[in-house]
Design a protein around this motif. Structure first.
Motif, PDB file in Angstrom:
ATOM      1  N   TYR A   5       0.862  -1.181   0.000  1.00  0.00           N
ATOM      2  CA  TYR A   5       0.000   0.000   0.000  1.00  0.00           C
ATOM      3  C   TYR A   5       0.891   1.220   0.000  1.00  0.00           C
ATOM      4  O   TYR A   5       1.984   1.199   0.570  1.00  0.00           O
ATOM      5  N   GLU A   6       0.450   2.267  -0.641  1.00  0.00           N
ATOM      6  CA  GLU A   6       1.155   3.532  -0.551  1.00  0.00           C
ATOM      7  C   GLU A   6       0.165   4.673  -0.637  1.00  0.00           C
ATOM      8  O   GLU A   6      -0.924   4.527  -1.201  1.00  0.00           O
ATOM      9  N   THR A   7       0.533   5.779  -0.026  1.00  0.00           N
ATOM     10  CA  THR A   7      -0.301   6.969  -0.061  1.00  0.00           C
ATOM     11  C   THR A   7       0.622   8.174  -0.134  1.00  0.00           C
ATOM     12  O   THR A   7       1.776   8.095   0.288  1.00  0.00           O
ATOM     13  N   THR A   8       0.121   9.242  -0.654  1.00  0.00           N
ATOM     14  CA  THR A   8       0.915  10.457  -0.801  1.00  0.00           C
ATOM     15  C   THR A   8       0.215  11.606  -0.107  1.00  0.00           C
ATOM     16  O   THR A   8      -0.993  11.792  -0.262  1.00  0.00           O
ATOM     17  N   VAL A  19      -1.566  20.492   4.871  1.00  0.00           N
ATOM     18  CA  VAL A  19      -1.199  19.183   4.353  1.00  0.00           C
ATOM     19  C   VAL A  19      -2.482  18.494   3.892  1.00  0.00           C
ATOM     20  O   VAL A  19      -3.526  18.618   4.529  1.00  0.00           O
ATOM     21  N   HIS A  20      -2.397  17.814   2.732  1.00  0.00           N
ATOM     22  CA  HIS A  20      -3.584  17.124   2.230  1.00  0.00           C
ATOM     23  C   HIS A  20      -3.185  15.910   1.391  1.00  0.00           C
ATOM     24  O   HIS A  20      -2.068  15.828   0.899  1.00  0.00           O
ATOM     25  N   SER A  21      -4.138  14.991   1.274  1.00  0.00           N
ATOM     26  CA  SER A  21      -3.933  13.828   0.415  1.00  0.00           C
ATOM     27  C   SER A  21      -4.243  14.233  -1.021  1.00  0.00           C
ATOM     28  O   SER A  21      -4.923  15.230  -1.274  1.00  0.00           O
ATOM     29  N   PHE A  26      -8.230  13.853   3.026  1.00  0.00           N
ATOM     30  CA  PHE A  26      -7.572  14.263   4.268  1.00  0.00           C
ATOM     31  C   PHE A  26      -6.976  15.639   4.028  1.00  0.00           C
ATOM     32  O   PHE A  26      -6.253  15.853   3.054  1.00  0.00           O
ATOM     33  N   SER A  27      -7.317  16.578   4.888  1.00  0.00           N
ATOM     34  CA  SER A  27      -6.793  17.939   4.735  1.00  0.00           C
ATOM     35  C   SER A  27      -6.756  18.627   6.097  1.00  0.00           C
ATOM     36  O   SER A  27      -7.779  18.676   6.789  1.00  0.00           O
ATOM     37  N   LEU A  28      -5.590  19.121   6.481  1.00  0.00           N
ATOM     38  CA  LEU A  28      -5.429  19.815   7.760  1.00  0.00           C
ATOM     39  C   LEU A  28      -4.488  21.001   7.595  1.00  0.00           C
ATOM     40  O   LEU A  28      -3.533  20.943   6.823  1.00  0.00           O
TER      41      LEU A  28
END
Length: 141
Positions: A5-8, A19-21, A26-28
């Motif tokens: 699995y990978e995510t950026t 920061v966000h996906s 996802f966003s903060l």
């Protein structure tokens, strides 16, 4: 090795940015902690994000340890603490961490053994202990 699995995640503005996906699920906003700036903030910071991820990952590793030990329905709380430390070697900073697990109805010796066994299995613990493989690439638009 092919990843399972990978995510950026994408950051703009560093410690005073966001920061966000890639898919924006996802966003903060991120902000330096009060201890570093003196400014009161309710925004998160990289150390909180690391501690959140480490605690979740460690608790999952603990699931495997308890299942193997045939321990069922044991309540527990995993507290991960990320520490931003001064790096005397280069004058910058480095990360430290601690993990504390509070179990329900487990004797102290067994609790300590379960935590040590989970530390051997947890990917975040492996990263902390053994390092992490990092690919670096600089590009331009």
């Amino acid at each position: 090795m092919e990843p399972l699995y990978e995510t950026t995640m994408i950051n703009t503005g560093g410690r005073d940015g966001e920061v966000h996906s890639e898919d924006k699920s996802f966003s903060l906003n991120v902000k330096q902690p009060k201890q570093m700036t003196g400014e009161d903030t309710k925004e998160t910071n990289p150390e909180q994000l690391f501690a959140a991820a480490y605690s979740a990952c460690f608790n999952s590793a603990l699931d495997g340890v308890l299942k193997k030990a045939k321990v069922e329905n044991t309540g527990r709380v995993v507290k991960a603490t990320a520490k931003l430390l001064k790096d005397e070697g280069d004058g910058g900073f480095k990360l430290g961490a601690s993990i504390e697990v509070e179990f329900e109805d487990v004797d102290t010796d067994k609790a300590q053994q379960y935590v040590e066994d989970a530390h051997k299995l947890c990917p975040y613990s492996k990263m902390a202990r053994d390092g992490i493989e990092v690919e670096l690439k600089g590009t331009t638009k």
